[in-house]
Write an enzyme that holds these catalytic residues in place. Structure first.
Site, short mmCIF file in Angstrom:
data_model
loop_
_atom_site.label_atom_id
_atom_site.label_comp_id
_atom_site.label_asym_id
_atom_site.label_seq_id
_atom_site.Cartn_x
_atom_site.Cartn_y
_atom_site.Cartn_z
N ASP A 172 -11.11 12.84 -2.89
CA ASP A 172 -10.76 12.75 -4.36
C ASP A 172 -11.49 13.52 -5.20
OD1 ASP A 172 -9.68 10.31 -3.33
OD2 ASP A 172 -11.32 9.14 -3.72
N HIS A 193 10.56 -9.87 -0.56
CA HIS A 193 9.62 -8.91 -0.83
C HIS A 193 10.19 -7.44 -0.43
CE1 HIS A 193 6.10 -11.22 -1.98
NE2 HIS A 193 6.60 -12.13 -1.12
N GLY A 246 3.17 -14.19 -6.40
CA GLY A 246 1.68 -14.71 -6.38
C GLY A 246 1.52 -15.89 -5.86
N CYS A 278 9.76 -12.86 -5.60
CA CYS A 278 9.30 -14.14 -5.13
C CYS A 278 8.78 -14.96 -6.53
CB CYS A 278 8.07 -13.67 -4.36
SG CYS A 278 7.34 -14.95 -3.24
N TYR A 279 7.32 -15.08 -6.81
CA TYR A 279 6.93 -16.00 -7.74
C TYR A 279 7.55 -15.55 -9.06
CZ TYR A 279 3.58 -18.56 -10.83
OH TYR A 279 2.94 -19.17 -11.58
N LYS A 298 -4.35 6.65 -3.70
CA LYS A 298 -4.88 7.70 -2.87
C LYS A 298 -3.86 8.42 -2.30
CE LYS A 298 -8.71 8.33 -0.19
NZ LYS A 298 -10.02 8.38 -0.84
N GLU A 301 8.96 -4.43 -1.08
CA GLU A 301 8.04 -3.54 -1.05
C GLU A 301 7.52 -3.52 0.28
OE1 GLU A 301 8.03 -6.40 -2.67
OE2 GLU A 301 5.85 -7.35 -2.43
#
Ligand code: XMP
Length: 533
Positions: free
Chosen positions: A248, A190, A76, A103-104, A388, A192
């Site tokens: 979609d 991170h 964050g 992280c945060y 998605k 990710e």
């Protein structure tokens, strides 16, 4: 029945919006406002574990209600010491499940548990080098020296008492810590982002080894589960689905068709504002290939009549939206006993509209295909828990043609909002449609289609002078717009190769008589938007 219940309490709506009932192994990601929170949720799913993203203030009751096997605290932008910075509710650490702070999230844990967090003299942004002193459980199977991605100014100087420090980086004395006893883990980097090459391994260690998740969640399991769910919801009722040609609504329709077969009717409204041949592709895939009951409606004349003389973009959108609803309602009225409406709402729409607090189940921000709330239908939203890329994976698994699976986003009002400053007449639509067809064709041939978030043409309502043969011309201008993006919130203009641009421009001028000039839009978003109006 109204399409949604406004009275639902935030907590209940969070749950119903975000957790498929049959998912046993799930993990909650608490969002502390980091730019990568959605990405963490996706990476967790890529490890085969269903994840739910909740706002950081969701509270332990809402987390516990999802019965997760683990909890991840995201990064964050705040400093843990700043006034009003999001705090860690200590009860989250009493839920009896492992916790990973990123992280945060790590700094919150350190602070709460008696470690030392402080502002570092220099921040650490971008690529960094991690030196692992003891891999512990969290960093198991990763090398002692590895690259990682950092984005922080505060840093952990000492782990909380009883915690083992596992690694350090140039500016982070404690870049990873763990307490096996308490089941609490933290990493400053991170995992990710792709620039952390062992990030996925670290997440897998946490999810599979520490939390004990099975890691068997996949597109295949989504299909089976959704089919059961749809059957339970719809019973032997009838459903209707508006196909737009996008991935979609296509995947939502196919799932529902798998579940209830002929009891689903799809309506495809061709408003005459589509790309070249797109209508035919939808009709042929659904009616001829999948044998889904399909009502194609050729409504071009109606839409063009409504657009006559209209140049204001918002007015165009409004009229197209209103006409769409009218046509859809007329078709729905011709079918007996339809109680259910299928919508391709995605998880990102749910998050965007308030973290699943039930505020906007209908894609009303996109006015075409978004239907009014007072329609007497109950919603069926089989993609409500999916991102998605997961929808694409489900579509591919269901056998949806590659062209439909990978179709770039296309605005509901279609080509009408790409005729800028002018009326969307049939003649102009044809010009922009032909130009767009050439652009797509060349981009596909160059193998770049999937790399682009969107690529399209704009036709401004101006003419410019040119010379062709010995003739002075006064022709239309085509603008090429191609962007890369992850989510349309920000976008960068795509650096298309010069020779490709040359081929595209040459073909447009040679093959489309009224076109006399081709230009390239090199504006990013911000400050520009992706569309021109
Ligand atoms: P902008 O132009 O705001 O677009 O950067 C962001 C994304 O939204 C799409 N877009 C629309 N989609 N109805 C839609 O269904 C609309 O009126 C509309 N306007 C923009 C745009 O194509 C891009 O993907």
């Amino acid at each position: 029945m109204a399409a949604r219940s406004k009275e639902a309490s935030a907590g209940a709506a969070i749950m119903s919006a975000t957790r498929p009932p049959s998912v046993t192994d799930s993990v909650v990601v608490l969002d502390y406002g980091g730019q990568y929170s959605q990405l963490i949720a996706r990476r967790v799913r890529e490890c085969g574990v269903f994840s739910t993203l909740l706002p950081h203030h969701a509270g332990p009751e809402n987390v516990a209600a999802l019965d997760p096997r683990g909890l991840i605290l995201s990064g964050g932008p705040a400093s843990v010491y700043a006034d009003g910075a999001p705090r860690l509710d200590p009860r989250l650490l009493e839920l009896g499940i492992p916790v990973l702070g990123i992280c945060y999230g790590m700094q919150l844990l350190a602070r709460e548990l008696g470690g030392r967090v402080d502002g570092a003299e220099v921040g650490e942004f971008g690529r960094s080098q991690l030196t692992v002193s003891s891999s512990g459980r969290l960093l198991a199977g990763t090398p002692s020296e590895q690259a990682c991605w950092m984005s922080h100014r505060d840093t952990v100087f000492e782990p909380p008492p009883g915690f083992a420090a596992l690694a350090a980086s140039t500016s982070s004395p404690v870049a990873a810590f763990e307490s096996l006893e308490r089941g609490i883990y933290g990493i400053q980097f991170h995992p990710e982002v792709v620039h952390t090459p062992y990030g996925q391994q670290v997440l897998r260690n946490f999810l599979l080894d520490v939390c004990g998740c099975a890691g068997d969640w996949s597109a295949r399991s989504v299909i089976d589960e959704q089919i059961d769910r749809i059957r339970t919801q719809v019973g032997d009722g009838r459903a209707i689905c508006g196909l737009s040609g996008g991935v979609d609504s296509s995947v939502a329709a196919l799932l529902v068709h798998r579940a209830i077969g002929e009891k689903l009717t799809c309506v495809f409204v061709d408003h005459g504002l589509m790309r070249k041949n797109e209508g035919e592709q939808v009709i042929s895939a659904f009616r001829d290939h999948f044998h889904v009951p399909l009502v194609p409606v050729d409504a071009e004349a109606r839409f063009l009549a409504r657009l006559r003389g209209v140049t204001d973009p918002e007015e165009k959108r409004k009229r197209i939206g209103a006409e769409f609803i009218r046509v859809f309602e007329e078709e729905a009225a011709k079918l007996d006993d339809v109680r259910f409406l299928v919508q391709g709402t995605l998880y990102s729409d749910v998050i965007e509209s308030g973290g699943g607090t039930g505020t906007a189940t209908i894609k009303s921000h996109h006015n075409v295909g978004g239907l009014p709330e007072d329609l007497e239908f109950e919603l069926v939203e089989p993609l409500r828990t999916l991102f998605k890329d997961e929808v694409r994976a489900v579509g591919a698994e269901l056998g949806l043609p590659e062209r439909l699976v990978w179709r770039q986003p296309f605005p509901g009002p279609g080509l009408a909002i790409r005729i800028v400053g002018g009326e969307a007449t049939r003649e102009r639509l044809d010009i922009v449609r032909e130009a767009d067809a050439i652009l797509q064709d060349e981009i596909r041939k160059a193998g770049l289609y999937r790399d682009l978030w969107q690529s399209f043409c704009v036709l401004p309502d101006i003419r410019t002078v040119g010379v062709q043969g010995d003739q002075r011309t006064y022709g239309n201008v085509i603008v090429i717009r191609a962007v890369t993006s992850d989510d349309a919130m920000t976008a960068d203009w795509a650096r298309l190769p010069y020779d490709l641009l040359e081929r595209i421009a040459g073909r447009m001028i040679n093959e489309i008589r009224p076109v006399g000039r081709v230009v390239l839009d090199i504006t990013s978003k911000p400050p520009g938007t992706i569309e021109w109006e």
